[in-house]
Write a protein that holds these residues in place. Structure first.
Motif, mmCIF file in Angstrom:
data_model
loop_
_atom_site.group_PDB
_atom_site.id
_atom_site.type_symbol
_atom_site.label_atom_id
_atom_site.label_comp_id
_atom_site.label_asym_id
_atom_site.label_seq_id
_atom_site.Cartn_x
_atom_site.Cartn_y
_atom_site.Cartn_z
ATOM 1 N N LYS A 95 -49.619 -7.151 56.763
ATOM 2 C CA LYS A 95 -49.267 -5.830 56.405
ATOM 3 C C LYS A 95 -49.843 -5.610 54.882
ATOM 4 O O LYS A 95 -50.269 -4.591 54.673
ATOM 5 N N GLU A 154 -53.423 -4.671 55.046
ATOM 6 C CA GLU A 154 -53.639 -3.408 55.736
ATOM 7 C C GLU A 154 -53.494 -2.325 54.682
ATOM 8 O O GLU A 154 -54.288 -1.484 54.339
ATOM 9 N N ILE A 181 -40.702 0.341 56.387
ATOM 10 C CA ILE A 181 -41.010 -1.035 56.190
ATOM 11 C C ILE A 181 -39.519 -1.744 55.692
ATOM 12 O O ILE A 181 -38.827 -1.026 54.691
#
Length: 248
Positions: free
Chosen positions: A99, A102, A132
Motif C-alpha cells: 500500500k 501504491e 486505512i
C-alpha cells in the motif's frame, strides 16, 4: 508529492515532520506536508467540531461539515491530477508495504484524522476514497497512523533516501524481512561479524544476504512466504535452509 493532513491537533506533527529523513525531504522539495485544522472551518464562535451521536451512546462524534470544508480547501489548493483522500480508521484496510508503494504513485495525499468516537459516517461514505488502519488496535486519534503512513510513503519517493535503491533494501519491500546488518568493530564482546561480509566477494555476499532474508522471514514471519514471488535461486536457498535446520 504534496501531503495534507486534516487534524484537530497540528502541534503533534511538529516533531516527527521536523527531523531526520522527512525534514530533509521537505527541505529538498521532494515532499510538501501541510496540516489543516478543521476548527478553522467552523462558523460558530466556539469553533465546535463535535456533537452527541444520534441514537444515543457515550462519547462525541466529529461533525461532517468542518471536515468536508477542510478537505475541499486542500483539494482546491493543489493542481495535482492524481489525488487520494484517506480516512485513518481502525476498521480500514490494514496498511502494508504494498500500500505504501501504491500511495507513493499519487501527487497528493490527504489524510483525515478522526478523534473522540470517530467521524460522522457520511465522510467515509461520500468524501474519502478509502479508509486505512495501521493495525488491529485502537488509538486515541488518527494522527499517529497518519505520521506512520507519511514516513513509509515518503521513503518510496525517488531521492528521499539518497541512494537510488535504499527503499528496495528495506524489510517488506519485496515481501521478505531484511537480512542482518553489521558494522565496526569487527569483534564486539567476543561476537564476530560473519566472515563472508569481509571477503570482498560481492556475488557471495549477495547470495548470503538473500539466504539470510529468506531464513529470517521463514522463522519470524512464515505467513509472508505465501505472498512472495520466489525465484529458482530462492527455492534452492530455501532447501539449503531447511536442510541446515533439520541437521541442527
Amino acid at each position: 508529492m504534496r501531503i495534507d493532513i486534516i487534524s484537530l491537533f497540528p502541534e503533534m506533527f511538529t516533531g516527527p515532520l521536523g527531523h531526520s529523513i522527512l525534514k530533509r525531504a521537505q527541505s529538498r522539495g521532494l515532499i510538501s506536508v501541510q496540516v489543516t485544522n478543521p476548527r478553522d472551518f467552523t462558523y460558530d464562535k466556539h469553533h465546535i467540531v463535535d456533537d452527541c451521536p444520534f441514537g444515543g451512546g457515550s462519547g462525541m462524534v466529529m461533525k461532517p461539515d468542518p471536515i468536508f470544508r477542510a478537505v475541499e480547501s486542500v483539494v482546491s489548493a493543489s493542481s495535482a491530477s492524481r489525488k487520494r483522500i484517506i480516512l485513518m480508521c481502525p476498521s480500514g484496510q490494514v496498511f502494508d508495504q504494498a500500500k505504501a508503494r501504491e500511495l507513493a504513485g499519487y501527487e497528493q495525499l490527504i489524510f483525515v484524522c478522526g478523534h473522540y468516537e470517530g467521524i460522522d459516517a457520511r465522510i467515509r461514505e461520500h468524501v474519502v476514497h478509502e479508509a486505512i488502519s495501521i493495525g488491529d488496535y485502537v488509538l486515541t486519534g488518527g494522527e499517529l497512523p497518519a505520521m506512520v503512513i507519511t514516513d513509509a510513503v515518503a521513503r518510496m519517493i525517488p531521492g528521499v533516501l539518497g541512494a537510488d535503491d535504499g527503499a528496495q533494501q528495506d524489510s517488506f519491500y519485496n515481501g521478505l524481512l531484511e537480512y542482518p546488518q553489521y558494522t565496526r568493530p569487527r569483534e564486539f564482546n567476543g561476537w564476530e561479524v560473519p566472515e563472508i561480509l569481509l571477503s570482498g566477494d560481492h556475488a557471495k555476499i549477495e547470495k548470503w544476504r538473500q539466504k539470510e532474508s529468506l531464513k529470517a522471514t521463514l522463522e519470524r514471519r512464515p505467513d509472508l512466504m505465501d505472498k512472495v514471488e520466489l525465484s529458482s535461486q530462492d527455492y534452492k536457498l530455501l532447501e539449503e535452509i531447511k536442510s541446515e535446520q533439520a541437521g541442527g
